[in-house]
Scaffold this motif. Structure first.
Motif, PDB file in Angstrom:
ATOM      1  N   LYS B  79     -44.580  -3.141  -8.722  1.00  0.00           N
ATOM      2  CA  LYS B  79     -46.035  -3.080  -8.693  1.00  0.00           C
ATOM      3  C   LYS B  79     -46.521  -1.787  -9.350  1.00  0.00           C
ATOM      4  CE  LYS B  79     -48.562  -2.230  -4.875  1.00  0.00           C
ATOM      5  NZ  LYS B  79     -49.224  -2.511  -3.574  1.00  0.00           N
ATOM      6  N   GLU B  80     -45.895  -0.692  -8.977  1.00  0.00           N
ATOM      7  CA  GLU B  80     -46.320   0.580  -9.549  1.00  0.00           C
ATOM      8  C   GLU B  80     -46.080   0.609 -11.059  1.00  0.00           C
ATOM      9  OE1 GLU B  80     -44.822   4.127  -7.613  1.00  0.00           O
ATOM     10  OE2 GLU B  80     -45.517   5.353  -9.297  1.00  0.00           O
ATOM     11  N   ALA B  81     -44.925   0.072 -11.470  1.00  0.00           N
ATOM     12  CA  ALA B  81     -44.614   0.044 -12.909  1.00  0.00           C
ATOM     13  C   ALA B  81     -45.659  -0.781 -13.662  1.00  0.00           C
ATOM     14  CB  ALA B  81     -43.216  -0.526 -13.129  1.00  0.00           C
ATOM     15  N   ALA B  82     -46.050  -1.915 -13.057  1.00  0.00           N
ATOM     16  CA  ALA B  82     -47.046  -2.774 -13.711  1.00  0.00           C
ATOM     17  C   ALA B  82     -48.400  -2.064 -13.772  1.00  0.00           C
ATOM     18  CB  ALA B  82     -47.172  -4.093 -12.952  1.00  0.00           C
ATOM     19  N   PHE B  83     -48.794  -1.458 -12.661  1.00  0.00           N
ATOM     20  CA  PHE B  83     -50.068  -0.706 -12.648  1.00  0.00           C
ATOM     21  C   PHE B  83     -50.056   0.373 -13.734  1.00  0.00           C
ATOM     22  CE2 PHE B  83     -51.352  -1.320  -7.859  1.00  0.00           C
ATOM     23  CZ  PHE B  83     -51.658  -2.639  -8.138  1.00  0.00           C
ATOM     24  N   GLU B  84     -48.915   1.056 -13.858  1.00  0.00           N
ATOM     25  CA  GLU B  84     -48.813   2.136 -14.848  1.00  0.00           C
ATOM     26  C   GLU B  84     -49.035   1.582 -16.253  1.00  0.00           C
ATOM     27  OE1 GLU B  84     -45.086   4.277 -14.942  1.00  0.00           O
ATOM     28  OE2 GLU B  84     -45.793   5.592 -16.575  1.00  0.00           O
ATOM     29  N   ALA B  85     -48.371   0.466 -16.560  1.00  0.00           N
ATOM     30  CA  ALA B  85     -48.482  -0.122 -17.896  1.00  0.00           C
ATOM     31  C   ALA B  85     -49.911  -0.587 -18.175  1.00  0.00           C
ATOM     32  CB  ALA B  85     -47.509  -1.296 -18.028  1.00  0.00           C
ATOM     33  N   ILE B  86     -50.501  -1.267 -17.186  1.00  0.00           N
ATOM     34  CA  ILE B  86     -51.862  -1.801 -17.363  1.00  0.00           C
ATOM     35  C   ILE B  86     -52.847  -0.639 -17.532  1.00  0.00           C
ATOM     36  CG2 ILE B  86     -53.716  -3.172 -16.302  1.00  0.00           C
ATOM     37  CD1 ILE B  86     -51.361  -4.595 -14.681  1.00  0.00           C
ATOM     38  N   GLY B  87     -52.705   0.354 -16.669  1.00  0.00           N
ATOM     39  CA  GLY B  87     -53.605   1.510 -16.700  1.00  0.00           C
ATOM     40  C   GLY B  87     -53.483   2.306 -17.986  1.00  0.00           C
TER      41      GLY B  87
END
Lengths: 381, 289
Positions: B79-87
């Motif tokens: 989840k954190e990795a995805a948030f990082e990429a999206i952000g």
């Protein structure tokens, strides 16, 4: 993971959701103590992980101490839809003025949490016609506030204090949904008894993939004997009622393999997905498990992508060295390292098909009574 | 032509130093994918297969202009990795990781939608624009460039069908796996729209399975499509109430059954194959016309 009603209600109670008075009993004596404490009439509800308990005779009512003893003796230890009843929930029997339905789950198409409610409670929601179901999609970034609950309550025909009570209940349900990674939080029926809303039943299913962050939740296992054994080995397995054991790699292709066997007139014994990139060891374990289920035929269907066909061949030989296969093996291998795999198999007097359909037809033919192969395997049935 | 990715797509691999991450980085490069960076927190300055590793996705974008990302990190960190990429501004996000809690997926999808990110997965094999670039884990050998778009909910079954297509000389524009989980970024409809608009895609293969209602929703859109669609639905023999391997493959509470999916697709004019090998036969037939 599904939770028993009494465990779900324990979680509901901690969140402040109104429930009937009650207690959990494992013996008729315990049931009687709880009943005396609550006062009559009472309900005795078998604790099993299946719906339709009432119709199956798993819920009884008692108006006096004799009835408590008789009914709890009858229910405790009995089999209900294939499940043994080890506990009963003894609860006050409420006066029911109206039954509602309310649940929170995720809508996989909308990809958002969704609240479903109905003024036609007490029956399965799939049996309620669409016009009586109120649906509210939740923005996960915003969450559930009282206005959303009031809006649902309005559509259910509630007013005044009842509306506020319902609204506060929905907020609590949503809090539980998020806090416990729930797949389903359901109250059916939610009853109005006088001027109170009370959760008569409780269903609470938690996402297996999120259990690691809920160490305090009990770990419950349900399923057939082989499903539990497979789960312990970390395999994705579903018991079916046929005689052709199946191992394939990937959920979609495993389903397609079962369908193919069925279309050709065979009866698959199980779903077993060895995984997209399984190595020798887990595949050998999976095969041993299938062999232990004593099927008529074992059908291995592998499309080698990340999974290497020669690894599959080695897994087969590894099992063959230590145990006798009870049933004929039908092997289909294609893709990555196919030639090496075929060589390895041939060196050990085994062969493989390249086409999934041809192999499936062979497996079905071998499982037919007329194939003359009964008792060919070395194992005793 | 292809949809969503091509040979110019600049890919960052999140979790590049892990076993899966490094193995598939090499495979993707072998296919011709333009891998420009890797990210593993705390491993900035390293190299994997000659690819520079950074501590953050933002740095990978700043220094290597990455515009797509593929996530190979373990489920609890996904989840954190995805948030990082999206952000950080990634445009196409592929999440290969399996067993991500679906509440995390709900939040990831929510963020993707709000930031206009094309989110493929979780629990997806990824995407391959044949002959150009592959982001994800399917075997390189099965794809051939050609006129057919493929969209699916499963991995190996798709390899089987795509391989059949290629063996019959029917190539593909782009093949995309939506993911086997109950909550994933895209639905069939999203991809069908792209194939309908894509000049080189002449026919579409839709590989669905039991669970949910996205095949039914797709059928509504298919009625308005000009391009022919061939379908296959897995799970005809699946019992209700059982998860068939994929978290999303379950018939529950009276919904998600095989029959309703096949019937809606047929009503929309989709040629539905009964067995996987028929898909290639049907597509080959359609393309001859």
């Amino acid at each position: 993971m599904k939770l028993y009603e009494y465990l779900a209600k324990g979680i509901f109670r901690a969140e402040g959701i109104p429930l009937p008075k009650g207690g959990i009993a494992q013996t008729p004596e315990e049931a009687l103590i709880i009943a005396r404490d609550i006062g009559f009439p009472i309900a005795i509800k078998s604790q099993v992980l299946t719906g339709g308990r009432g119709k199956a005779g798993g819920i009884a009512f008692a108006n006096n101490e004799n009835e408590v003893t008789n009914e709890s003796t009858r229910i405790l230890g009995s089999m209900l839809k294939g499940f043994k009843v080890e506990k009963v929930l003894v609860e006050e029997k409420l006066t029911i003025d109206k039954e509602y339905y309310v649940s929170i789950t995720a809508d996989s198409f909308l990809k958002k949490p969704i609240i479903l409610a109905s003024s036609q409670g007490g029956v399965d929601i799939e049996d309620v016609s669409e016009e009586y179901i109120v649906k509210k999609v939740v923005d996960i970034d915003i969450g559930v506030y009282a206005y959303l609950g009031r809006e649902i309550a309005r559509k259910l025909g509630m007013q005044g204090d009842l509306m506020n009570e319902f609204s506060s209940l929905v907020i609590k349900m949503y809090n539980l949904f998020r806090k416990y990674d729930a797949e389903l939080v359901e109250i059916n029926p939610l009853v109005r008894s006088g001027d109170k809303l009370i959760a008569l039943d409780a269903r609470f299913n938690v996402d297996d993939d999120a259990l690691y962050r809920h160490p305090n939740l009990p770990r419950l296992t349900e399923g057939e004997e082989w499903e539990l054994k497979a789960k312990a080995l970390g395999l994705s397995y579903v018991q079916l009622d046929g005689d052709i054991a199946v191992m394939a790699n990937g959920a979609g292709i495993t389903m397609a393999t079962l369908d193919l066997l069925a279309i050709f007139g065979g009866r698959p014994a199980n779903f077993l997905d060895a995984g997209g990139g399984a190595a020798v060891e887990p595949m050998a374990k999976a095969l041993s498990l299938l062999n232990d289920t004593k099927p008529k035929v074992i059908f291995i269907n592998i499309f080698g992508g990340i999974t290497r066909c020669d690894d599959v061949a080695r897994a087969i030989l590894k099992v063959k060295k230590t145990t006798d296969f009870c049933a004929p093996l039908v092997i289909r291998l294609t893709g990555t390292r196919e030639e090496e795999a075929i060589t390895v198999l041939q060196e050990n007097n085994l062969s493989a098909y390249k086409s999934m359909e041809e192999a499936a037809r062979k497996a079905v033919a071998l499982a037919k009574p007329a194939s003359g192969l009964e008792g060919v395997g070395k194992c005793q049935y | 032509m292809s949809i969503l990715i091509n040979k110019n797509t600049r890919v960052v691999v999140q979790g590049i130093t892990g076993k899966q991450g490094s193995f598939h980085t090499k495979e993707m490069m072998n296919y011709g994918t333009n891998i420009v960076a890797g990210v593993t927190p705390g491993r900035g300055g390293m190299e994997v297969e000659g690819i520079p590793v950074f501590d953050t996705v933002a740095e990978a974008i700043e220094k290597q202009q990455a515009d797509a990302s593929v996530i190979f990190v373990p489920a609890p960190l996904a989840k954190e990795a995805a948030f990082e990429a999206i952000g950080a501004g990634i445009k196409v996000l592929v999440i290969v990781t399996e067993h991500i809690p679906f509440h995390d997926a709900l939040q990831i999808v929510d963020y993707s939608v709000k930031k206009n990110v094309v989110q493929i997965g979780p629990n997806s094999f990824g995407i391959c624009s044949a002959g150009q670039a592959k982001i994800g884990i399917p075997p390189n050998s099965i794809f051939t460039p050609g006129p057919v778009g493929v969209v699916s909910r499963s991995g190996t079954l798709t390899y089987e069908i795509v391989s059949n297509l290629s063996l019959r000389g029917v190539g593909q524009t782009t093949c995309l796996g939506l993911g086997g989980d109950s909550v994933v970024g895209l639905s069939f409809v999203d991809i069908l729209r792209l194939f309908e608009k894509d000049n080189e895609t002449r026919a579409v293969v839709l590989i669905g399975e039991i669970g949910g209602r996205q095949e039914e929703e797709a059928s509504i859109y298919i009625k308005s499509m000009t391009k022919p669609v061939v379908g296959y639905i897995a799970g005809k023999s699946a019992p209700p109430g059982k998860r068939m391997g994929h978290a999303g493959a379950i018939i529950e509470r009276g919904a998600g059954g095989f029959k309703s999916k096949v019937e809606s697709l047929k009503q929309a004019g989709v040629k539905v194959a009964e067995i996987p090998s028929q898909v290639a036969d049907y597509v080959a037939d359609l393309l001859k016309r």
